[in-house]
Design an enzyme around this catalytic site. Structure first.
Site, PDB file in Angstrom:
ATOM      1  N   LYS A  50       7.052  60.381  44.083  1.00  0.00           N
ATOM      2  CA  LYS A  50       8.005  61.720  43.711  1.00  0.00           C
ATOM      3  C   LYS A  50       7.837  62.951  44.248  1.00  0.00           C
ATOM      4  O   LYS A  50       8.556  63.834  44.678  1.00  0.00           O
ATOM      5  CB  LYS A  50       8.836  61.351  42.380  1.00  0.00           C
ATOM      6  N   ARG A 103      21.914  49.936  41.143  1.00  0.00           N
ATOM      7  CA  ARG A 103      21.469  50.158  42.555  1.00  0.00           C
ATOM      8  C   ARG A 103      21.209  48.598  43.143  1.00  0.00           C
ATOM      9  O   ARG A 103      20.530  48.970  44.257  1.00  0.00           O
ATOM     10  CB  ARG A 103      19.935  50.987  42.309  1.00  0.00           C
ATOM     11  N   ASP A 139       6.938  65.100  35.742  1.00  0.00           N
ATOM     12  CA  ASP A 139       7.836  64.157  36.127  1.00  0.00           C
ATOM     13  C   ASP A 139       7.868  63.828  37.697  1.00  0.00           C
ATOM     14  O   ASP A 139       8.956  63.709  38.238  1.00  0.00           O
ATOM     15  CB  ASP A 139       9.429  64.735  35.812  1.00  0.00           C
TER      16      ASP A 139
END
Lengths: 572, 115
Positions: free
Chosen positions: A339, A136, A315
C-alpha cells in the site's frame, strides 16, 4: 480431476476468437482446472492462481474496440457504499456479490438471473460497523460458491441452485466488530478467508475451512501467530495488535502454499519516535503485520514470511492480495504491491529479489534497500504535530484493487496514486469493551503532494525492474482494478465513472464509455455463447472514495454512495 | 494546519463527564483514554471518530465537518446513538447520555487549528 488437454484446446480456440460455447457437461471447478486456466473463464478473484488479471481472449481487440457497447446491465440493489466486488465466471455463468453479501448467478451472455441469495445478517451489528457492508467477491470450487459476511460467517452455496450448503461462523464479530469483506480463495479442497483488522484491535485471523463440510481446518493469527512473533510485541501489545488479511491472496500448487498479505498493526500511528523497538504503543517489529506470509494449505502452518514494513506506523499494510506469479528466464518470481506505493519482488519462498516504487510521492522512508528490504530513513513519529505531510495518503500509493500483467506484452499495468496527508499523532488506548472500536492514534486530513496537485496514473512497467514504458494520468486517482487482454488492450475503470480502453503497447486511448457512476471494484473478461464480454462493477462509496466529494468536488459532490451496477460489454 | 491541542478541547477534556462504565479501556499499553472514568473526547476522536471526521472534526473528510455545524444537539445526539446506514456507525451501545453530552460539547467548542 480436470483434463488439461481439453482445457488447453478450448483455450486455444478462444484465443483465436472462435465460438466456444459453454460446455453442456462442464467439468467441475477444482484446483487442477484453476491451475490449468482457461481464457473463457475467470475462476478466482485474481482470474487464476497466477493472479494476472489478464484475459487470453482477443475477439475484442485494439482494431475493433471502437465497436464495444453495453450488452446488458444488472442492478444488485442495496449497494450501500457502492459496488466493490470482482466477478468470477465459469462455463458461461457469472457469479458476483454486492453489499451485504448479496450473491448472484447470472447467464453471462444475457444477464438473466439464474439464482440469487441474500444472507440474513446481524443488522444491529452492521449498524455499528464502519468498514461495512460492502463485499469484494466470491470464490468458486467443488460445485459451490463461497462468500464471507460482515458478521463473521463464511457461506457455501450450491453453484447450480444457490441453496446454502453450509454456513460457518468463524469470528465473534459481535465482540470484535470486524468480519469479512474480502473474497475467499478456493484451493485443494480448502476455502481460505482473512478477517478485517488493521486499525481494529484484535489479532487478525486467517482461516482455512473444509470446502465440503464447512468445518474449520485451521486458523492463523497474523498478530503474534507464533511464539517467536509474540516477542516482537512489547508490553503484551499483541493482545490488541490489529493485523488481519482482508483481501484474497493466491495459491502456489507446486508447493501447496497459500500466499497472503497481512494488514497493519493498531494503532495505525505510533508515538514511539525512533526508538520503536522499545517504546511507544506496540514496541517491536509487530510480526506478522504488514507482511507477506506463506501458509501450508492443509495445516495453516507458517512456511515463510517477509515483513515488508517492520513496525508499520503509517498504515501501509501488505493486505493488497495481488501476487503476480511470473516465470522469467527460468526463475519463478512473485510480484506484490504494498500500500505504501512500493512493489516487492520475491522468489517462491518470499526471498526478496527487488523493490521498486510506483508512486512518485513517498516520504515515509527515504528508500527501501532492494536487496535486503531494509527501510532506509524511516520516519517514526512522536506525539504531536508532524511537520512535513506524510506521503502517500492513508488511502495508499496503490489501492487494494489489482493491476494486470500481460504475458503478451510482458508489461505490468498498475495504478499509482499521488496524495499526502497532514498528521497529528495522538496517544490513544485500545477500546475493547463492550465492543472493539477503531484505534487510529492521530488526527489527519488529506493534502496535495509537495509542490503539486493530487493525481493518479496508470503505468505500464516491467514487473520485475519497474522500468516504465508509458503512463496515463488522471486528475483524480482511479481506484478500481485493471484488466489487460490478448486483444492488445488495457481497460481502466476510473473514479469519475468512465471505462477507458488503451492500446496495451502504446497507451493510446482507443475507446471510452460512461458507466454513470464511479468505479472502485473489479473488471473481468470471459466467453459465453460465442462472444467475448467485459464485465465491470460501477458504484462509488467507502473508505477511500468517501474523501472524493470534499477533496475534488465536481461530479463527486452529487455521486451516489449507495448504488451500483454490473455493466457488461461486448462488440455491437 | 495542525497545532497543539486546542485550549478549548483541553478544557473540555478536563471537564468531561463521568463515564458510567460502559466504556472500559484495555490497560495493556499507553496512557489510558480516561482517568477516573472521564471520557477524553480528544482521544476519542484521535482513536475512532477521526477516521471520518478529519482533523478532529474541523474539516470535511469521509464524514461531514463538525466545527460550526448548524445541526441541533438533538440531531447530533440521535446520529451518535443510531448512526446512518452506510455512512456512520451507531454508538448507542458505546456511549451513555453523559458521554454524548461531552461529545456535543467538544463539537460546539471546536475552533480552527492555529498550527
Amino acid at each position: 480431476m480436470s483434463k488439461k488437454p481439453n482445457l488447453l484446446a478450448a483455450s486455444m480456440l478462444a484465443t483465436l476468437g472462435a465460438a466456444v460455447t459453454p460446455a453442456v457437461h462442464a467439468q467441475p471447478v477444482d484446483t487442477a482446472r484453476i491451475e490449468a486456466g482457461s481464457p473463457n473463464d475467470w475462476l478466482t478473484y485474481h482470474g487464476s492462481y497466477k493472479s494476472y488479471h489478464y484475459s487470453g481472449l482477443s475477439q475484442i481487440n485494439a482494431d475493433n474496440v471502437k465497436d464495444l457497447g453495453v450488452a446488458w446491465i444488472h442492478i444488485p440493489g442495496r449497494s450501500t457504499r457502492g459496488l466493490q466486488s470482482m466477478p468470477v465466471v465459469a462455463d458461461g455463468v457469472l457469479y458476483y456479490t454486492g453489499s451485504y453479501s448479496r450473491t448472484f448467478a447470472l447467464n453471462g451472455a444475457t444477464g438473466d438471473v439464474i439464482w440469487s441469495y441474500f444472507p440474513e445478517l446481524d443488522d444491529a451489528l452492521v449498524a455499528r460497523q464502519t468498514h461495512s457492508p460492502y463485499n469484494r467477491g466470491a470464490a468458486i470450487g467443488d460445485g459451490r460458491v463461497y462468500v464471507g459476511t460482515v458478521d463473521g460467517r463464511l457461506i457455501a452455496l450450491d453453484m447450480k441452485t444457490g441453496k446454502p450448503a453450509w454456513d460457518t461462523k468463524l469470528i465473534d464479530s459481535q465482540k470484535l466488530t470486524v468480519g469479512f469483506t474480502g473474497a475467499p480463495l478456493y484451493a485443494k479442497g480448502t476455502v481460505v478467508i482473512g478477517a478485517q483488522g488493521g486499525e481494529w484491535p484484535g489479532r487478525g485471523p486467517i482461516f482455512g475451512v473444509d470446502a465440503a463440510t464447512g468445518k474449520k481446518k485451521w486458523e492463523f493469527l497474523t498478530v503474534a501467530g507464533t511464539e517467536d512473533a509474540k516477542q516482537s510485541w512489547g508490553n503484551e501489545s499483541w493482545r490488541t495488535g490489529g493485523g488481519g488479511g482482508w483481501m484474497p491472496g493466491t495459491y502456489d500448487s507446486e508447493t501447496g502454499t497459500i500466499w497472503w498479505g497481512t494488514a497493519n498493526p493498531a494503532p495505525l500511528y505510533d508515538w514511539s519516535g525512533p526508538d520503536y523497538k522499545t517504546s511507544g504503543a506496540r514496541p517491536g517489529d509487530n510480526l506478522y503485520t504488514s507482511s507477506v506470509i506463506g501458509l501450508d494449505v492443509d495445516t495453516g502452518n507458517l512456511k515463510f514470511f517477509h515483513q515488508e514494513l517492520p513496525h508499520d506506523t503509517w498504515d501501509f499494510d501488505s493486505a493488497v492480495g495481488e501476487f503476480v506469479m511470473l516465470d522469467r528466464d527460468g526463475q519463478k518470481l512473485v510480484v506484490h504491491p504494498n500500500k505504501s506505493g512500493f512493489i516487492f519482488v520475491y522468489d517462491r519462498a518470499a526471498k526478496l529479489q527487488n523493490v521498486w516504487p510506483i508512486a512518485q510521492n513517498i516520504n515515509f522512508v527515504k528508500s527501501i534497500d532492494p536487496k535486503t528490504g531494509e527501510l532506509i530513513g524511516r520516519r517514526d513519529f512522536s506525539a504531536g504535530k508532524v511537520s512535513e505531510p506524510l506521503c502517500p495518503h492513508i488511502s495508499g500509493g496503490v489501492s487494494w484493487n489489482s493491476g494486470s500483467y500481460s504475458p503478451a506484452t510482458g508489461l505490468y499495468y498498475k495504478l499509482g496514486q499521488e496524495w499526502c496527508m497532514r498528521l497529528e499523532v495522538v496517544k490513544t488506548t485500545p477500546v475493547t469493551q463492550p465492543q472493539v472500536q477503531l484505534n487510529i492514534g492521530a488526527n489527519f486530513t488529506i493534502a496535495p503532494p509537495p509542490g503539486g496537485e493530487i493525481y493518479g496514473h496508470l503505468d505500464a512497467r516491467d514487473p520485475v525492474t519497474g522500468a516504465k514504458k508509458w503512463e496515463v494520468r488522471y486528475p483524480e486517482p482511479p481506484l478500481a482494478s485493471v484488466l489487460s487482454t490478448a486483444g492488445n488492450l488495457v481497460f481502466v475503470p476510473d473514479s469519475r465513472g468512465i471505462l477507458h480502453a488503451y492500446n496495451a503497447q502504446t497507451g493510446a486511448e482507443l475507446w471510452s464509455h460512461s458507466d454513470g457512476t464511479g468505479h472502485q471494484g473489479g473488471i473481468v473478461s470471459y466467453f459465453a455463447n460465442g462472444k467475448q464480454y467485459v464485465a465491470v462493477t460501477a458504484g462509488f462509496g467507502g473508505m477511500a472514495t468517501d474523501d472524493y466529494a470534499p477533496t475534488f468536488g465536481g461530479p463527486y459532490k452529487s455521486m451516489s454512495r449507495d448504488d451500483g451496477a454490473l455493466v457488461v460489454y461486448s462488440l455491437k | 494546519m495542525f497545532g497543539t491541542t486546542l485550549p478549548a478541547v483541553a478544557l473540555l477534556a478536563g471537564l468531561a463527564c463521568v463515564m458510567p462504565g460502559t466504556v472500559r479501556m484495555a490497560t495493556a499499553q499507553g496512557a489510558p483514554a480516561q482517568e477516573g472514568g472521564k471520557l477524553d473526547v480528544n482521544q476519542l476522536f484521535a482513536g475512532t471518530c477521526g477516521w471520518c471526521h478529519s482533523d478532529g472534526g474541523r474539516v470535511a473528510g469521509k464524514g461531514p465537518k463538525l466545527m460550526d455545524t448548524e445541526r441541533s444537539d438533538e440531531f447530533i445526539r440521535n446520529r451518535i446513538r443510531n448512526g446512518k446506514e452506510g455512512a456512520m456507525p451507531a454508538f448507542g451501545q458505546m456511549f451513555s447520555d453523559a458521554d454524548i453530552d461531552a461529545i456535543i460539547k467538544y463539537i460546539r467548542t471546536l475552533k480552527p487549528d492555529e498550527g
